[in-house]
Motif scaffolding. Structure first.
Motif, short mmCIF file in Angstrom:
data_model
loop_
_atom_site.label_atom_id
_atom_site.label_comp_id
_atom_site.label_asym_id
_atom_site.label_seq_id
_atom_site.Cartn_x
_atom_site.Cartn_y
_atom_site.Cartn_z
N VAL A 12 0.82 -1.22 0.00
CA VAL A 12 0.00 0.00 0.00
C VAL A 12 0.85 1.27 0.00
CG1 VAL A 12 -1.77 1.28 1.27
CG2 VAL A 12 -1.89 -1.21 1.14
N ASP A 13 1.87 1.30 0.86
CA ASP A 13 2.62 2.55 1.04
C ASP A 13 3.98 2.23 1.64
OD1 ASP A 13 3.63 5.03 1.78
OD2 ASP A 13 1.82 5.68 2.82
N ARG A 14 5.02 2.46 0.90
CA ARG A 14 6.39 2.14 1.36
C ARG A 14 6.74 2.91 2.63
NH1 ARG A 14 10.31 -1.44 1.93
NH2 ARG A 14 12.26 -0.39 2.21
N ARG A 15 6.36 4.17 2.73
CA ARG A 15 6.68 4.95 3.94
C ARG A 15 5.95 4.38 5.16
NH1 ARG A 15 5.54 10.23 0.77
NH2 ARG A 15 3.59 9.15 0.95
N ARG A 16 4.73 3.97 4.97
CA ARG A 16 3.95 3.37 6.07
C ARG A 16 4.61 2.05 6.49
NH1 ARG A 16 2.06 3.40 10.36
NH2 ARG A 16 0.18 2.32 10.88
N ARG A 17 5.13 1.32 5.53
CA ARG A 17 5.80 0.05 5.81
C ARG A 17 6.96 0.27 6.77
NH1 ARG A 17 10.18 -2.71 4.99
NH2 ARG A 17 10.17 -4.91 4.54
#
Length: 140
Positions: free
Chosen positions: A39-44
């Motif tokens: 979904v979102d690399r930064r969130r990962r």
């Protein structure tokens, strides 16, 4: 969010916290990170830090199960939000839940509740397993 996805998020959370500080942790951690990375690399990256911090809490706790219980709601919310943003991740989360849940030692496994309701002869069933059931004419 549908009730099905909410239940799946809760089952996933139960498996994630149960796997913390066990031999299954690294694989579970990597699978969860894979879900969030879709979904979102930064969130990962934030989830990775949270998983590591939570696993450290469980590992160093005097009563690890108390910490697991405290972490359950947090991970249920995180996984529910993930499924809300990316419902296609449900198959992967269901697979993770099944595989890790089945591999956990018996004393670490979450209980699975099963309910079967059958109505015959024009009967009506009002049943609920998780949550509240309100029928017309009743007050909360």
């Amino acid at each position: 969010m549908t009730a099905e996805l909410t239940v799946l998020a809760e089952a996933g959370a139960a498996v994630v916290v149960a796997a913390m500080a066990t031999d299954l942790w690294q694989g579970t951690r990597d699978a969860v990170l894979g879900l969030f990375g879709r979904v979102d690399r930064r969130r990962r990256d934030a989830v990775e830090a949270q998983l590591d911090a939570n696993a450290a809490l469980v590992r160093t706790a005097t009563v690890p199960d108390d910490v697991r219980r405290a972490l359950f709601d947090f991970w249920a919310q995180e996984l529910a939000e993930l499924l809300r943003r990316d419902p296609s991740g449900r198959e992967e989360l269901a697979r993770l839940t099944h595989e890790v849940g089945g591999a956990l030692p018996v004393d670490r496994r979450a209980f699975v509740l099963e309910q079967t309701n059958t109505a015959t002869d024009f009967a009506t069933i009002f049943a609920v397993q998780h949550g509240d059931l309100r029928t017309p004419g009743t007050r909360p």
